[in-house]
Design a protein around this motif. Structure first.
Motif, short mmCIF file in Angstrom:
data_model
loop_
_atom_site.label_atom_id
_atom_site.label_comp_id
_atom_site.label_asym_id
_atom_site.label_seq_id
_atom_site.Cartn_x
_atom_site.Cartn_y
_atom_site.Cartn_z
N LEU A 33 49.51 57.86 51.76
CA LEU A 33 48.08 58.04 51.95
C LEU A 33 47.70 59.52 52.02
CD1 LEU A 33 47.30 55.23 54.55
CD2 LEU A 33 47.36 55.12 52.07
N GLU A 34 48.56 60.35 52.63
CA GLU A 34 48.22 61.76 52.75
C GLU A 34 48.10 62.41 51.38
OE1 GLU A 34 52.71 61.40 52.98
OE2 GLU A 34 50.96 60.36 53.82
N GLU A 35 48.89 61.95 50.41
CA GLU A 35 48.80 62.51 49.05
C GLU A 35 47.51 62.10 48.37
OE1 GLU A 35 53.61 62.57 48.09
OE2 GLU A 35 52.29 61.20 47.01
N ILE A 36 47.09 60.86 48.59
CA ILE A 36 45.84 60.39 48.01
C ILE A 36 44.67 61.23 48.50
CG2 ILE A 36 44.23 58.44 47.94
CD1 ILE A 36 46.67 56.59 48.03
N PHE A 37 44.65 61.49 49.81
CA PHE A 37 43.54 62.26 50.37
C PHE A 37 43.62 63.72 49.95
CE2 PHE A 37 43.12 58.55 52.99
CZ PHE A 37 41.76 58.50 53.30
N GLU A 38 44.82 64.22 49.68
CA GLU A 38 44.96 65.62 49.28
C GLU A 38 44.58 65.85 47.83
OE1 GLU A 38 48.49 69.02 48.83
OE2 GLU A 38 48.86 67.16 49.95
N LEU A 39 44.86 64.88 46.97
CA LEU A 39 44.76 65.11 45.53
C LEU A 39 43.56 64.44 44.87
CD1 LEU A 39 46.34 66.40 43.12
CD2 LEU A 39 47.43 64.18 42.82
N CYS A 40 43.17 63.29 45.34
CA CYS A 40 42.24 62.45 44.58
C CYS A 40 40.79 62.62 45.03
CB CYS A 40 42.65 60.98 44.70
SG CYS A 40 44.33 60.66 44.13
N GLN A 41 39.89 62.21 44.15
CA GLN A 41 38.46 62.22 44.46
C GLN A 41 37.92 60.81 44.70
OE1 GLN A 41 39.58 64.10 41.51
NE2 GLN A 41 40.00 65.56 43.15
N ARG A 42 38.50 59.84 44.00
CA ARG A 42 38.08 58.45 44.16
C ARG A 42 39.32 57.57 44.35
NH1 ARG A 42 33.33 56.59 42.96
NH2 ARG A 42 34.18 54.62 42.16
N VAL A 43 39.13 56.45 45.00
CA VAL A 43 40.25 55.54 45.25
C VAL A 43 39.83 54.11 44.97
CG1 VAL A 43 39.67 55.34 47.72
CG2 VAL A 43 41.98 54.80 46.94
N THR A 44 40.72 53.39 44.30
CA THR A 44 40.56 51.95 44.09
C THR A 44 41.68 51.25 44.86
OG1 THR A 44 39.49 52.10 41.93
CG2 THR A 44 40.67 50.07 42.42
#
Length: 418
Positions: A100-111
């Motif tokens: 999850l920490e990588e998603i919040f660090e790198l991404c702008q949108r999440v599905t």
């Protein structure tokens, strides 16, 4: 592969292949010899090669499925810088990850998906990790680490001054029945190598391992199994499973002596054993006769756990038990480990997942450059204290004595001993 530049008469231009490969590695910030065989590379370096292969297409859409599962923090940072560069150049990146920490660090949108169904697509701005976990598994983040209280009993595993020259040295610790002891540290600190030496996969140059007070014959996994040790390895596909075999055959591999008669395996017993563990570990599968390779990563990990738990071990060593599996299955594995410890099993858990270490361990043993430098009780373990020891900013050394006490000293960043 299949796209090599050609010279006259259709011959491969090996010089151009090497030059372009070296340029891709430089772009990723790593040094790998283009002529080096891929088979001998570490998992992290093999992943780097896969990423370089994808980048070689100069694709406008790049799908990255768990690209950082086997990478160190510095390697992940390099990868993220490459992804940001690609995004700035106009490429679209679909980043699939359980971290999850990588998603919040790198991404702008999440599905978010759950059990194969779409749950939500939304911007990450304003979304919290706890809210995202609830969408993924239907429960709160705190439930990912369901640590049960357990009664700590006698010493099950005792390691004394274990040394393997050039890899680790003078490692001493104990694991008691009913507790989960985490072996933490940075990648390359020697954690996996210690676990493998304890189990006998690698032969130590000095030191001894005792299980239940009896000294193990060094370098013998068979002796370790007979004494009650079980090892769930870091790389489940290469070292934990036989991918060409069925689910039931994999689960039965550690108990062939009990499943056979006159040298022949009794299929009914093998299938019954597998079915029992499939129910106990909530394995999701089509048929027990299916190849284990058709399972998801989390269910493959459950098969490895079933294979070893079926031996009824005294000590369970798990190396990166939740690497590359989804959040829901991760919670199930944590619940299983906690339940096993509550039932009196001694668990040695090697993990580079710091929240997992802090959430599940009764004690944290920290390694730095091949030495065991700190032993931190659960009540005192924090991200700061573990990382300070893992990076060498603070250390606590001293082998466990015969009375179970451990000598502890601390070193500040300035080098003052405390």
């Amino acid at each position: 592969m299949g796209r090599q530049p050609r010279r006259a008469l259709g011959r491969i231009d090996h010089k151009a292949v090497r030059t372009s490969t070296a340029a891709l590695m430089a772009r990723l910030g790593v040094e790998l010899d283009p002529d080096r065989p891929a088979r001998g590379l570490s998992i992290a370096d093999q992943q780097i090669v896969e990423i370089a292969k994808a980048l070689s297409f100069d694709a406008r859409v790049l799908i990255m499925d768990e690209p950082t599962a086997a990478l160190t923090g510095s390697e992940t940072a390099r990868l993220f810088s490459v992804v940001e560069t690609l995004r700035a150049e106009g490429a679209a990146v679909l980043f699939i990850s359980h971290r999850l920490e990588e998603i919040f660090e790198l991404c702008q949108r999440v599905t978010t998906l759950r059990d194969g169904r779409w749950v939500a697509s939304e911007p990450l701005s304003g979304l919290t990790q706890d809210a995202l976990v609830r969408r993924m598994v239907g429960r709160d983040l705190a439930e990912l680490y369901p640590k049960q209280d357990s009664r700590v009993g006698e010493t099950a595993l005792s390691v004394r001054r274990l040394t393997r020259e050039g890899v680790f040295r003078d490692v001493s610790f104990e694991v008691r029945r009913g507790e989960i002891v985490a072996l933490a540290g940075l990648v390359g600190a020697g954690r996996t190598e210690v676990a493998q030496a304890v189990f006998g996969v690698d032969r130590a140059d000095a030191g001894e391992v005792r299980v239940g007070g009896a000294v193990l014959r060094p370098g013998s996994p068979t002796a370790a199994m007979d004494a009650g040790l079980a090892l769930v390895p870091e790389d489940r596909r290469q070292r934990g499973l036989v991918m060409e075999m069925s689910i039931e055959r994999n689960i039965g591999l550690t108990g062939l002596d009990r499943l056979g008669r006159a040298g022949l395996v009794r299929r009914a017993l093998e299938r019954g054993r597998a079915a029992d563990w499939a129910v106990r570990l909530q394995l999701k599968y089509g048929s027990l006769a299916d190849h284990v390779g058709v399972l998801s990563g989390g269910n493959q990990q459950k098969v490895v756990l079933a294979k070893w738990l079926a031996t009824e071990p005294t000590v369970l060593i798990v190396d990166e038990p939740t690497r590359g599996i989804d959040v829901g299955t991760k919670a199930e594995v944590h619940r299983l480990l906690s339940s096993l410890a509550a039932d009196g099993l001694a668990v040695l858990m090697v993990s580079s997942d710091l929240p997992e270490v802090l959430g599940m361990a009764d004690r944290v043993l920290v390694m730095h450059e091949g030495r065991l430098v700190a032993e931190i009780p659960r009540a005192e373990a924090t991200e700061e204290s573990v990382m300070a020891a893992a990076t060498g900013l603070a250390a606590a050394t001293g082998p466990t004595g015969d009375d179970g006490a451990t000598g502890v000293t601390g070193v500040t960043a300035e080098g003052t001993r405390t």
